[in-house]
Design an enzyme around this catalytic site. Structure first.
Site, short mmCIF file in Angstrom:
data_model
loop_
_atom_site.label_atom_id
_atom_site.label_comp_id
_atom_site.label_asym_id
_atom_site.label_seq_id
_atom_site.Cartn_x
_atom_site.Cartn_y
_atom_site.Cartn_z
N GLY A 12 -71.62 6.27 5.45
CA GLY A 12 -72.20 6.04 6.76
C GLY A 12 -73.37 6.93 7.11
O GLY A 12 -73.61 7.19 8.29
N ASN A 14 -76.58 6.19 6.78
CA ASN A 14 -77.55 5.39 7.53
C ASN A 14 -77.04 5.10 8.94
O ASN A 14 -77.81 5.08 9.90
CB ASN A 14 -77.86 4.08 6.80
CG ASN A 14 -78.87 4.28 5.69
OD1 ASN A 14 -79.79 5.09 5.80
ND2 ASN A 14 -78.72 3.54 4.61
N LEU A 94 -73.08 -11.81 1.71
CA LEU A 94 -72.21 -12.72 2.43
C LEU A 94 -72.68 -14.17 2.28
O LEU A 94 -73.83 -14.43 1.94
CB LEU A 94 -72.15 -12.32 3.91
CG LEU A 94 -71.59 -10.91 4.16
CD1 LEU A 94 -71.64 -10.57 5.64
CD2 LEU A 94 -70.17 -10.78 3.62
N ASN A 108 -81.55 -5.31 7.00
CA ASN A 108 -81.04 -4.48 5.91
C ASN A 108 -82.07 -3.42 5.56
O ASN A 108 -83.27 -3.59 5.79
CB ASN A 108 -80.76 -5.35 4.68
CG ASN A 108 -80.19 -4.55 3.52
OD1 ASN A 108 -79.27 -3.77 3.69
ND2 ASN A 108 -80.74 -4.73 2.33
N HIS A 110 -83.36 -1.28 2.18
CA HIS A 110 -83.28 -1.20 0.72
C HIS A 110 -84.09 0.00 0.25
O HIS A 110 -85.22 0.21 0.72
CB HIS A 110 -83.81 -2.48 0.08
CG HIS A 110 -83.68 -2.48 -1.41
ND1 HIS A 110 -82.47 -2.63 -2.05
CD2 HIS A 110 -84.60 -2.29 -2.40
CE1 HIS A 110 -82.64 -2.57 -3.36
NE2 HIS A 110 -83.93 -2.36 -3.59
#
Length: 208
Positions: A12, A14, A94, A108, A110
């Site tokens: 966790g 981020n 997902l 998101n 990356h």
């Protein structure tokens, strides 16, 4: 206020960057309304609890396949009345129902400059191992919208980070987090919550 849910799987870090940015006023018009973990023992849940954010567990091994897991995640987010979904160290792709329900409402982060070193198989230390193996001189992080293809959605923000001689995957990972991920992910969330992101195909513009 934009009700925001954060998907997590591990430490966790981020998530903590998001929590800290919100507390310091760097994320505007955002309510951190849910943290959903794919693991019951993820430290991210402790971080959420300490910040007063409701935490939920959708334990991946408890579901027979990825579709069932996806639908459980989706149900959890919808029950919490979430508008924006943030992937913060969430390790799973997902299925289509999630994309359909939250298209252009999932962000998101990356740990490279997409389209380099991204897509299926590029996650965690694997990303930084590939960067070092290729001998590139500049890496960084990318905040992007999530679509059907891993790391393929429209790019919101990018920030470059130098590769330094003698770097290991671990030192590079840490520098990318500190100098890029923890900066542009909160920025991207705030831009969305302020209504300043304009999407035209693959191009994301920032309005004033």
């Amino acid at each position: 206020m934009v009700r925001t849910g954060v998907l997590v799987s591990g430490e966790g870090t981020n998530l903590q960057a998001i929590i800290d940015a919100k507390a310091s006023g760097k994320i505007n018009n955002c309510e951190l309304a849910a943290v959903v973990s794919s693991k019951p023992d993820a430290r991210a849940l402790q971080r959420a609890s300490s910040a007063g954010i409701p935490g939920y567990v959708v334990d991946k091994p408890s579901y027979p396949d990825r579709m069932a897991f996806t639908l459980a995640i989706l149900d959890t987010l919808q029950r919490a009345d979430i508008e924006l979904v943030v992937y913060a160290g969430f390790n799973f792709i997902l299925e289509q129902p999630m994309i359909d329900a939250f298209r252009n409402r999932m962000i998101n982060i990356h740990p490279t400059l997409i389209p380099s070193f991204c897509g299926m198989g590029y996650y965690g230390l694997r990303v930084h191992e590939a960067v070092l193996a290729h001998g590139v001189k500049l890496t960084g992080a990318t905040a992007h919208f999530v679509n059907e293809i891993a790391d393929d959605g429209p790019i919101i923000l990018q920030k470059a980070v130098p590769v330094i001689e003698g770097d290991t995957p671990q030192t590079l990972q840490r520098r990318v987090m500190e100098e890029a991920e923890w900066i542009i992910l909160p920025q991207a969330i705030s831009l969305y919550c302020e209504g300043r992101l304009v999407i035209n195909g693959r191009i994301v513009s920032i309005s004033t």
